[in-house]
Motif scaffolding. Sequence first.
Motif, PDB file in Angstrom:
ATOM      1  N   LEU A  15      52.205 -36.580  50.032  1.00  0.00           N
ATOM      2  CA  LEU A  15      52.493 -37.882  49.326  1.00  0.00           C
ATOM      3  C   LEU A  15      51.654 -38.118  48.158  1.00  0.00           C
ATOM      4  O   LEU A  15      52.480 -38.613  47.164  1.00  0.00           O
ATOM      5  CB  LEU A  15      52.268 -39.023  50.452  1.00  0.00           C
ATOM      6  N   PRO A  16      50.429 -37.765  47.816  1.00  0.00           N
ATOM      7  CA  PRO A  16      49.906 -37.853  46.564  1.00  0.00           C
ATOM      8  C   PRO A  16      50.586 -37.272  45.244  1.00  0.00           C
ATOM      9  O   PRO A  16      50.637 -37.635  44.399  1.00  0.00           O
ATOM     10  CB  PRO A  16      48.505 -37.285  46.818  1.00  0.00           C
ATOM     11  N   PHE A  17      51.076 -35.921  45.563  1.00  0.00           N
ATOM     12  CA  PHE A  17      51.741 -35.113  44.542  1.00  0.00           C
ATOM     13  C   PHE A  17      53.237 -35.784  44.404  1.00  0.00           C
ATOM     14  O   PHE A  17      53.706 -35.879  43.380  1.00  0.00           O
ATOM     15  CB  PHE A  17      51.921 -33.632  45.068  1.00  0.00           C
ATOM     16  N   LEU A  18      53.592 -36.399  45.708  1.00  0.00           N
ATOM     17  CA  LEU A  18      55.099 -36.931  45.518  1.00  0.00           C
ATOM     18  C   LEU A  18      55.144 -38.021  44.709  1.00  0.00           C
ATOM     19  O   LEU A  18      56.052 -38.506  43.936  1.00  0.00           O
ATOM     20  CB  LEU A  18      55.552 -37.238  46.914  1.00  0.00           C
ATOM     21  N   GLY A  19      54.010 -39.072  44.598  1.00  0.00           N
ATOM     22  CA  GLY A  19      53.783 -40.091  43.888  1.00  0.00           C
ATOM     23  C   GLY A  19      54.131 -39.911  42.382  1.00  0.00           C
ATOM     24  O   GLY A  19      54.787 -40.334  41.454  1.00  0.00           O
ATOM     25  N   ILE A  20      53.260 -38.674  41.927  1.00  0.00           N
ATOM     26  CA  ILE A  20      53.345 -38.350  40.324  1.00  0.00           C
ATOM     27  C   ILE A  20      54.891 -37.697  40.248  1.00  0.00           C
ATOM     28  O   ILE A  20      55.389 -38.097  39.355  1.00  0.00           O
ATOM     29  CB  ILE A  20      52.377 -37.040  40.277  1.00  0.00           C
ATOM     30  N   ALA A  21      55.189 -36.929  40.915  1.00  0.00           N
ATOM     31  CA  ALA A  21      56.669 -36.346  41.001  1.00  0.00           C
ATOM     32  C   ALA A  21      57.818 -37.458  40.678  1.00  0.00           C
ATOM     33  O   ALA A  21      58.389 -37.422  39.739  1.00  0.00           O
ATOM     34  CB  ALA A  21      57.134 -35.400  41.863  1.00  0.00           C
ATOM     35  N   LEU A  22      57.579 -38.542  41.761  1.00  0.00           N
ATOM     36  CA  LEU A  22      58.604 -39.459  41.559  1.00  0.00           C
ATOM     37  C   LEU A  22      58.430 -40.432  40.249  1.00  0.00           C
ATOM     38  O   LEU A  22      59.728 -40.686  39.641  1.00  0.00           O
ATOM     39  CB  LEU A  22      58.464 -40.426  42.769  1.00  0.00           C
ATOM     40  N   PHE A  23      57.462 -40.579  39.873  1.00  0.00           N
ATOM     41  CA  PHE A  23      57.131 -41.176  38.639  1.00  0.00           C
ATOM     42  C   PHE A  23      57.672 -40.387  37.350  1.00  0.00           C
ATOM     43  O   PHE A  23      58.416 -40.964  36.539  1.00  0.00           O
ATOM     44  CB  PHE A  23      55.751 -41.646  38.325  1.00  0.00           C
ATOM     45  N   SER A  24      57.208 -39.127  37.295  1.00  0.00           N
ATOM     46  CA  SER A  24      57.763 -38.177  36.364  1.00  0.00           C
ATOM     47  C   SER A  24      59.336 -38.296  35.992  1.00  0.00           C
ATOM     48  O   SER A  24      59.990 -38.431  35.063  1.00  0.00           O
ATOM     49  CB  SER A  24      57.279 -36.925  36.441  1.00  0.00           C
ATOM     50  N   SER A 111      61.051 -41.786  50.217  1.00  0.00           N
ATOM     51  CA  SER A 111      59.790 -41.092  49.674  1.00  0.00           C
ATOM     52  C   SER A 111      58.754 -42.275  49.126  1.00  0.00           C
ATOM     53  O   SER A 111      57.503 -42.222  49.373  1.00  0.00           O
ATOM     54  CB  SER A 111      59.992 -40.109  48.573  1.00  0.00           C
ATOM     55  N   VAL A 112      59.461 -43.110  48.466  1.00  0.00           N
ATOM     56  CA  VAL A 112      58.460 -44.221  47.879  1.00  0.00           C
ATOM     57  C   VAL A 112      58.016 -45.106  49.190  1.00  0.00           C
ATOM     58  O   VAL A 112      56.536 -45.392  48.924  1.00  0.00           O
ATOM     59  CB  VAL A 112      59.157 -45.276  47.041  1.00  0.00           C
ATOM     60  N   ARG A 113      58.775 -45.352  50.246  1.00  0.00           N
ATOM     61  CA  ARG A 113      58.090 -46.174  51.238  1.00  0.00           C
ATOM     62  C   ARG A 113      57.249 -45.522  52.128  1.00  0.00           C
ATOM     63  O   ARG A 113      56.173 -46.053  52.558  1.00  0.00           O
ATOM     64  CB  ARG A 113      59.666 -46.462  52.301  1.00  0.00           C
ATOM     65  N   PHE A 114      57.453 -43.956  52.074  1.00  0.00           N
ATOM     66  CA  PHE A 114      56.417 -43.239  52.822  1.00  0.00           C
ATOM     67  C   PHE A 114      55.242 -43.364  52.268  1.00  0.00           C
ATOM     68  O   PHE A 114      54.088 -43.362  52.521  1.00  0.00           O
ATOM     69  CB  PHE A 114      56.891 -41.704  52.983  1.00  0.00           C
ATOM     70  N   LEU A 128      59.419 -44.906  59.517  1.00  0.00           N
ATOM     71  CA  LEU A 128      60.762 -44.440  59.892  1.00  0.00           C
ATOM     72  C   LEU A 128      61.443 -45.504  60.653  1.00  0.00           C
ATOM     73  O   LEU A 128      62.666 -45.613  60.310  1.00  0.00           O
ATOM     74  CB  LEU A 128      60.513 -43.053  60.762  1.00  0.00           C
ATOM     75  N   ALA A 129      60.706 -46.190  61.405  1.00  0.00           N
ATOM     76  CA  ALA A 129      61.609 -47.416  61.775  1.00  0.00           C
ATOM     77  C   ALA A 129      62.085 -48.251  60.993  1.00  0.00           C
ATOM     78  O   ALA A 129      63.183 -48.820  60.967  1.00  0.00           O
ATOM     79  CB  ALA A 129      60.798 -47.939  63.059  1.00  0.00           C
ATOM     80  N   ILE A 130      61.245 -48.621  59.939  1.00  0.00           N
ATOM     81  CA  ILE A 130      61.402 -49.630  58.908  1.00  0.00           C
ATOM     82  C   ILE A 130      62.699 -48.908  58.002  1.00  0.00           C
ATOM     83  O   ILE A 130      63.593 -49.776  57.785  1.00  0.00           O
ATOM     84  CB  ILE A 130      60.247 -49.683  57.953  1.00  0.00           C
ATOM     85  N   ILE A 131      62.604 -47.907  57.706  1.00  0.00           N
ATOM     86  CA  ILE A 131      63.635 -47.372  56.962  1.00  0.00           C
ATOM     87  C   ILE A 131      65.107 -47.342  57.778  1.00  0.00           C
ATOM     88  O   ILE A 131      66.096 -47.448  56.988  1.00  0.00           O
ATOM     89  CB  ILE A 131      63.440 -45.778  56.707  1.00  0.00           C
TER      90      ILE A 131
END
Length: 316
Positions: A15-24, A111-114, A128-131
């Motif tokens: 998730l930490p790397f995912l946040g940067i990747a999503l923003f990019s 991914s944003v929600r996770f 997962l239930a929320i999604i």
Amino acid sequence: MSSLNRFVLSFRKLLPFLGIALFSVSVFVLVSELRRYTLSDIFAKVGEIPASRFVLAIFLTFLTYLNLTFYDLIASRRAGAKLKISSTALASFVGYTFSKNIGFTFLSGTSVRFRLYGKWGISGGKILAIIILNYLTFWLGFFALSGILFTVWPPVLQKAVTVPFGSLKVIGVVCVGLYVLYFLLVSLRQRPFRIKGRSFTLPGRSFTLVQTGISVLDWLLSAGVLFMLLPAGTGYFEVLGVFLLSQFAGLSSQVPGGLGVFEALTIVILSPAYQADALMATLILYRIVFYIAPFLIALVVFGVNEFLFTGFKKTE
């Protein structure tokens, strides 16, 4: 440990790397979207629309994204995740804006929600239930509204679109049938389902009706934005029918924001009522007002949130 738990744990480590990747990726998508238009084109098209209708389109866009908060709000309450409404609104706005513009919902909105719910201490199972509940809410409203509208199919659509069986009312009947079947299931099924040793209970009738109301309002408001930007000539319910059909095609394609698919089908269906250039102008403005402008705001909000969270973690 089950395979689902292993997947959730592995996913959260990224998730930490995912946040940067999503923003990019989001910045890249935004630049690609804006490259399609020039400022002179945009200002010229804006000038052709009455100011009152343009303001109303912006206001309806605001109401649409505000209404999306209720998707995550009722889902998080149902899943047992206790969060501030402001946090829920942030996750909903950023998640839906990213999924609408980037597409491939699992890699964007999910991914944003996770990422957001995870750093607020919500367990993977509850996220997962929320999604899943959000998906369910979205499609319940679509089937309920499409079922009602397509069974009284607007004339402008019937003239432009031909399908097997000779009538698009078949779509309405199918949508009504699917919605009624699901509603009967949640009404009559009292025992929880069990799959691979896990049990889960479907939402009840009251929750389903709340889901349906929120989603129907979402579709009505979203179509209202397009209606306000169109020249006079076609009624709201005709535009709503076009919107539902075109959005379904765009969503099914998994193209980011249904780009190209949504526009092409809308032009094909509405071309008997409008000139193609007028429709294209409206669709450009619609994409800017309903997609790009909220996406820009979400990018800033998400970026600031990530920066503040990273800074806070470093000071601990």
